[in-house]
Design a protein around this motif. Structure first.
Motif, PDB file in Angstrom:
ATOM      1  N   ALA A 116     136.880  14.378 -69.063  1.00 39.55           N
ATOM      2  CA  ALA A 116     137.931  13.364 -69.192  1.00 39.55           C
ATOM      3  C   ALA A 116     139.274  13.964 -68.770  1.00 39.55           C
ATOM      4  O   ALA A 116     139.597  15.103 -69.108  1.00 39.55           O
ATOM      5  CB  ALA A 116     138.000  12.861 -70.629  1.00 39.55           C
TER       6      ALA A 116
ATOM      7  N   ASN B 238     144.173   9.344 -68.034  1.00 39.70           N
ATOM      8  CA  ASN B 238     143.762   8.018 -68.497  1.00 39.70           C
ATOM      9  C   ASN B 238     142.316   7.694 -68.161  1.00 39.70           C
ATOM     10  O   ASN B 238     141.859   6.581 -68.412  1.00 39.70           O
ATOM     11  CB  ASN B 238     144.683   6.949 -67.884  1.00 39.70           C
ATOM     12  N   ARG B 239     141.597   8.646 -67.567  1.00 41.26           N
ATOM     13  CA  ARG B 239     140.194   8.410 -67.183  1.00 41.26           C
ATOM     14  C   ARG B 239     139.248   9.194 -68.079  1.00 41.26           C
ATOM     15  O   ARG B 239     139.494  10.348 -68.415  1.00 41.26           O
ATOM     16  CB  ARG B 239     139.967   8.811 -65.719  1.00 41.26           C
TER      17      ARG B 239
END
Length: 418
Positions: free
Chosen positions: A55, A58-59
């Motif tokens: 991660a 924002n992903r």
């Protein structure tokens, strides 16, 4: 070429091996001591299309993308669970109830088996069906072949010690006589019957005669006097010994409570005085009946009539003189990892680097006990094997369908050129 085709081929090979093992299990469903096999699979290598992504910002993360490339054999296990026992009524049919294996020798190599259908060869050596020699411990603890000589003779052993046990009644009246008979064996192996008489003398004293008290001659006939205290303990024994020239010598032996009561006593046998060691530890003086019994050692010559094998593997020879002599003890081997044993055919296994060394010892000493006149059956369960066969068959068919489907796809690709 398509990956699926090669995955199908690997599946065919794996399920073919599984069917081979199942077929061998079913073929040996009635083989004594047989241990079934089991096949397990594992997936082969996987081709990674993309790796995992962590991660970031924002992903969220992404899992790896992999395509499996088929299956292969993980293990072919030998299942060494104990099977049921079949009663045969044959003395040389043996089974082990619990852990352990019979030990056989082929040259310098030890082999192991749960199949206990044993035989005797022309020399009386105990062997299995293939002639491999059964191993056992002799009476000195040495491991070696088992030889049962059907023509064996147990030599005569002269009597040296006589045990007198039981009770002399403390409420018997003075003058009461209690008699028994026993036999001793002389140096020539001949038996002689001895009459023994216990006569209540004075209160806590008994006189023991080895001839009829009515014809007793104190100058020539040996006798013995036993004195007890008020608690029934032997305090004194006056016994007679022969100095070798036929002359009897009287000796007084004094004992304290808890002492071992053993004396040397002369007894007239076939006209001669013979010195014996008499053990009186178990001869009590209490209220009740007179039940003193005489237990001499020694035996006459005997021929081997038969033999049997006991729970601890003891091989007992039964002789015509009524004696039972232990000829040896069957050896039983135990392994840290029985599944690591390597099958060599003929219901036999040999140790491997992963089975651990054979721990050879006596039956019942951390190992299973021996069951005589029984054989261990195969541990194959037909219902289980047929179920596994159906599963393997369907798996095989499914993998063939993968190959035919892949072939059809390739055919469509070839036809694109038309």
């Amino acid at each position: 070429m398509l990956r699926s085709m090669y995955s199908g081929i690997s599946g065919l090979k794996s399920f073919q091996t599984k069917l081979d093992v199942i077929g061998n299990n079913i073929a040996n469903v009635n083989t004594y001591g047989f241990k079934k096999g089991r096949v397990t699979f594992k997936d082969a290598m996987s081709q990674t299309i993309s790796g995992a992504v962590a991660a970031q910002g924002n992903r969220g993360g992404m899992n790896p993308k992999q395509v499996g490339l088929g299956t292969e054999i993980a293990t072919i296990d030998s299942i060494h669970t104990e099977a049921s026992m079949q009663s045969t009524g044959r003395s040389l049919d043996l089974a082990i109830n619990g852990d352990g294996y019979f030990v056989f020798k082929d040259g310098d190599q030890y082999l192991f088996s749960r199949a206990g259908n044993l035989y005797l060869d022309e020399f009386g050596t105990m062997v299995n069906a293939d002639g491999y020699k059964v191993q056992a411990f002799d009476m000195d603890g040495n491991l070696g072949d088992v030889i049962v000589n059907v023509n064996a003779t147990l030599p005569a052993v002269a009597t040296q010690s006589i045990g007198i046990s039981g009770n002399l009644s403390s409420n018997a009246v003075d003058g009461f006589v209690y008699s028994q008979q026993f036999e001793v064996v002389d140096s020539n192996g001949k038996t002689n019957r001895i009459d023994i008489y216990f006569e209540k003398a004075n209160g806590n004293e008994w006189t023991v005669y080895f001839t009829n008290p009515d014809t007793f001659d104190s100058t020539t006939d040996p006798h013995m006097v036993i004195q007890y205290d008020g608690n029934g303990n032997i305090t004194q024994v006056i016994s007679m010994t022969d100095n070798g020239s036929g002359t009897l010598t009287s000796s007084t032996n004094t004992f304290n409570p808890g002492d071992s009561v053993s004396v040397t006593q002369a007894i007239t046998v076939d006209g001669n005085n013979v010195n014996y060691s008499l053990n009186l530890d178990q001869l009590t003086f209490q209220q009740g009946s007179n039940d003193a019994t005489i237990l001499p050692d020694g035996n006459t010559e005997g021929q081997l009539l038969s033999f049997n094998i006991g729970p601890t593997g003891e091989i007992n020879g039964i002789y015509s003189n009524g004696l039972i002599a232990t000829l040896g003890y069957l050896a039983v081997a135990k392994f840290s990892n029985p599944s690591g044993l390597q099958s060599v055919g003929g219901n036999l296994f040999q140790s491997s680097v992963n089975s651990g060394a054979a721990n050879i010892g006596y039956a019942g000493d951390g190992r299973g006990s021996i069951l005589s006149e029984r054989l261990e059956m195969s541990n194959v369960d037909l219902s289980e094997e047929f179920t596994e066969m159906i599963v393997a068959q369907r798996g095989f068919q499914a993998n063939t369908r993968i190959i035919t489907t892949s072939d059809e796809i390739l055919q469509e690709l070839v036809n694109l050129k038309r």
